[in-house]
Design a protein around this motif. Structure first.
Motif, PDB file in Angstrom:
ATOM      1  N   SER A  21      34.648  35.092  40.040  1.00  0.00           N
ATOM      2  CA  SER A  21      36.093  35.054  40.275  1.00  0.00           C
ATOM      3  C   SER A  21      36.538  34.386  41.569  1.00  0.00           C
ATOM      4  CB  SER A  21      36.649  36.490  40.260  1.00  0.00           C
ATOM      5  OG  SER A  21      36.122  37.230  41.344  1.00  0.00           O
ATOM      6  N   ASP A  22      35.652  34.177  42.523  1.00  0.00           N
ATOM      7  CA  ASP A  22      36.045  33.625  43.819  1.00  0.00           C
ATOM      8  C   ASP A  22      36.498  32.166  43.670  1.00  0.00           C
ATOM      9  OD1 ASP A  22      35.754  32.229  46.462  1.00  0.00           O
ATOM     10  OD2 ASP A  22      35.130  34.232  47.111  1.00  0.00           O
ATOM     11  N   GLN A  23      37.727  31.898  44.029  1.00  0.00           N
ATOM     12  CA  GLN A  23      38.287  30.551  43.880  1.00  0.00           C
ATOM     13  C   GLN A  23      37.603  29.531  44.789  1.00  0.00           C
ATOM     14  OE1 GLN A  23      40.428  29.651  41.437  1.00  0.00           O
ATOM     15  NE2 GLN A  23      39.989  31.735  40.788  1.00  0.00           N
ATOM     16  N   THR A  24      37.084  29.973  45.918  1.00  0.00           N
ATOM     17  CA  THR A  24      36.356  29.067  46.806  1.00  0.00           C
ATOM     18  C   THR A  24      35.115  28.525  46.108  1.00  0.00           C
ATOM     19  OG1 THR A  24      37.108  30.368  48.690  1.00  0.00           O
ATOM     20  CG2 THR A  24      35.292  28.845  49.083  1.00  0.00           C
ATOM     21  N   PHE A  25      34.428  29.405  45.388  1.00  0.00           N
ATOM     22  CA  PHE A  25      33.221  28.987  44.688  1.00  0.00           C
ATOM     23  C   PHE A  25      33.517  27.934  43.625  1.00  0.00           C
ATOM     24  CE2 PHE A  25      30.894  33.268  45.519  1.00  0.00           C
ATOM     25  CZ  PHE A  25      30.727  32.921  46.843  1.00  0.00           C
ATOM     26  N   THR A  26      34.668  28.046  42.962  1.00  0.00           N
ATOM     27  CA  THR A  26      34.996  27.072  41.918  1.00  0.00           C
ATOM     28  C   THR A  26      35.195  25.678  42.495  1.00  0.00           C
ATOM     29  OG1 THR A  26      37.370  27.544  42.005  1.00  0.00           O
ATOM     30  CG2 THR A  26      36.055  28.826  40.441  1.00  0.00           C
ATOM     31  N   GLN A  27      35.538  25.611  43.766  1.00  0.00           N
ATOM     32  CA  GLN A  27      35.706  24.314  44.428  1.00  0.00           C
ATOM     33  C   GLN A  27      34.368  23.732  44.890  1.00  0.00           C
ATOM     34  OE1 GLN A  27      39.106  23.294  46.000  1.00  0.00           O
ATOM     35  NE2 GLN A  27      40.061  24.659  44.525  1.00  0.00           N
ATOM     36  N   LEU A  28      33.391  24.613  45.145  1.00  0.00           N
ATOM     37  CA  LEU A  28      32.112  24.179  45.714  1.00  0.00           C
ATOM     38  C   LEU A  28      30.987  24.014  44.697  1.00  0.00           C
ATOM     39  CD1 LEU A  28      32.001  26.527  48.845  1.00  0.00           C
ATOM     40  CD2 LEU A  28      32.501  24.081  48.819  1.00  0.00           C
ATOM     41  N   TYR A  29      31.015  24.840  43.645  1.00  0.00           N
ATOM     42  CA  TYR A  29      29.868  24.929  42.752  1.00  0.00           C
ATOM     43  C   TYR A  29      30.269  24.787  41.284  1.00  0.00           C
ATOM     44  CZ  TYR A  29      28.072  27.296  46.938  1.00  0.00           C
ATOM     45  OH  TYR A  29      27.721  27.623  48.212  1.00  0.00           O
ATOM     46  N   MET A  30      29.262  24.467  40.456  1.00  0.00           N
ATOM     47  CA  MET A  30      29.465  24.527  39.013  1.00  0.00           C
ATOM     48  C   MET A  30      29.773  25.969  38.635  1.00  0.00           C
ATOM     49  SD  MET A  30      26.478  22.062  37.451  1.00  0.00           S
ATOM     50  CE  MET A  30      25.120  22.893  38.240  1.00  0.00           C
ATOM     51  N   PRO A  31      30.378  26.219  37.480  1.00  0.00           N
ATOM     52  CA  PRO A  31      30.723  27.593  37.089  1.00  0.00           C
ATOM     53  C   PRO A  31      29.498  28.504  36.986  1.00  0.00           C
ATOM     54  CG  PRO A  31      31.822  26.012  35.685  1.00  0.00           C
ATOM     55  CD  PRO A  31      30.858  25.225  36.528  1.00  0.00           C
ATOM     56  N   PHE A  32      29.715  29.776  37.304  1.00  0.00           N
ATOM     57  CA  PHE A  32      28.668  30.786  37.250  1.00  0.00           C
ATOM     58  C   PHE A  32      28.813  31.728  36.062  1.00  0.00           C
ATOM     59  CE2 PHE A  32      28.918  29.961  41.908  1.00  0.00           C
ATOM     60  CZ  PHE A  32      27.616  29.521  42.090  1.00  0.00           C
ATOM     61  N   ASP A  33      29.825  31.537  35.230  1.00  0.00           N
ATOM     62  CA  ASP A  33      30.111  32.519  34.183  1.00  0.00           C
ATOM     63  C   ASP A  33      28.999  32.677  33.150  1.00  0.00           C
ATOM     64  OD1 ASP A  33      30.839  29.945  33.341  1.00  0.00           O
ATOM     65  OD2 ASP A  33      32.243  30.730  31.871  1.00  0.00           O
ATOM     66  N   ALA A  34      28.104  31.715  33.019  1.00  0.00           N
ATOM     67  CA  ALA A  34      26.993  31.835  32.072  1.00  0.00           C
ATOM     68  C   ALA A  34      25.818  32.610  32.653  1.00  0.00           C
ATOM     69  CB  ALA A  34      26.523  30.457  31.637  1.00  0.00           C
ATOM     70  N   LEU A  35      25.855  32.874  33.960  1.00  0.00           N
ATOM     71  CA  LEU A  35      24.739  33.517  34.639  1.00  0.00           C
ATOM     72  C   LEU A  35      25.037  34.977  34.945  1.00  0.00           C
ATOM     73  CD1 LEU A  35      23.924  30.698  37.228  1.00  0.00           C
ATOM     74  CD2 LEU A  35      22.817  31.121  35.030  1.00  0.00           C
ATOM     75  N   LEU A  36      23.984  35.783  34.978  1.00  0.00           N
ATOM     76  CA  LEU A  36      24.071  37.164  35.445  1.00  0.00           C
ATOM     77  C   LEU A  36      23.020  37.314  36.541  1.00  0.00           C
ATOM     78  CD1 LEU A  36      25.328  40.069  34.901  1.00  0.00           C
ATOM     79  CD2 LEU A  36      23.021  40.532  34.038  1.00  0.00           C
ATOM     80  N   PHE A  37      23.488  37.297  37.787  1.00  0.00           N
ATOM     81  CA  PHE A  37      22.594  37.403  38.938  1.00  0.00           C
ATOM     82  C   PHE A  37      22.085  38.827  39.094  1.00  0.00           C
ATOM     83  CE2 PHE A  37      25.332  33.784  40.065  1.00  0.00           C
ATOM     84  CZ  PHE A  37      24.356  32.833  40.310  1.00  0.00           C
TER      85      PHE A  37
END
Length: 145
Positions: A73-89
Motif C-alpha cells: 500500500s505504500d505510495q512511495t514504493f509504487t514510485q520506486l519499485y515494480m508492484p509487490f501485490d503478487a508476493l507474500l514476504f
C-alpha cells in the motif's frame, strides 16, 4: 516437523512460542489472503525462525502482516519499485533483501527481492528447501552463490 527440520540443519536455530490458530485467522483477515499451507504449519510450531546472526529467517506473524500491508500500500514504493501485490514476504537476510512466496499465480517456490536493484528471482523450491539453504549456509548472501 518444522522444528526438527530446522534443527537438523542448524542446531542453534531459535524458535518462539507457537501461534494460535485464531491468530492465523486474524492475520489472514487483515491481509485479505490465505497464507501458504506450509507457512501456516510452521507458524503453528513457532512464531518465526531465528537463524544465523539472530536474523529472522522466518518473521513472526505480526511482522509478516505489517510488512506485507506496507509493501502493498505504500505510495512511495509504487514510485520506486515494480508492484509487490503478487508476493507474500515472510523473511529477510538481515541486510535488506527479503524472501517471498509468489501468490499470483500461487506456487510453492521462494523468491528473493533484492532491494537495491528491485530484482526478483527464484532461490528455493519451497519453504523446507528455503530453510535448508538459508540455515545451512550461515551467511546473509547464501542465495547469491
Amino acid at each position: 516437523m518444522w522444528r526438527q527440520a530446522a534443527t537438523a540443519v542448524f542446531p542453534d536455530v531459535g524458535f518462539r512460542r507457537p501461534v494460535q490458530a485464531s491468530e492465523l485467522v486474524a492475520a489472514q483477515t487483515r491481509l485479505r489472503r490465505t497464507l501458504p499451507a506450509e507457512l501456516r504449519q510452521l507458524l503453528l510450531e513457532s512464531d518465526g525462525v531465528i537463524g544465523h546472526l539472530h536474523v529472522d529467517t522466518i518473521w513472526p506473524l505480526d511482522q509478516i502482516v505489517e510488512r506485507n500491508l506496507l509493501f502493498w500500500s505504500d505510495q512511495t514504493f509504487t514510485q520506486l519499485y515494480m508492484p509487490f501485490d503478487a508476493l507474500l514476504f515472510f523473511g529477510d537476510n538481515g541486510g535488506g533483501d527479503q524472501f517471498a512466496f509468489v501468490q499470483k499465480p500461487e506456487r510453492p517456490d521462494i523468491f528473493v527481492w533484492e532491494h537495491e536493484s528491485d530484482s526478483r528471482r527464484w532461490v528455493a523450491n519451497n519453504l523446507q528447501d528455503y530453510l535448508g539453504r538459508s540455515l545451512r549456509a550461515g551467511g546473509d548472501d547464501w542465495y547469491q552463490q
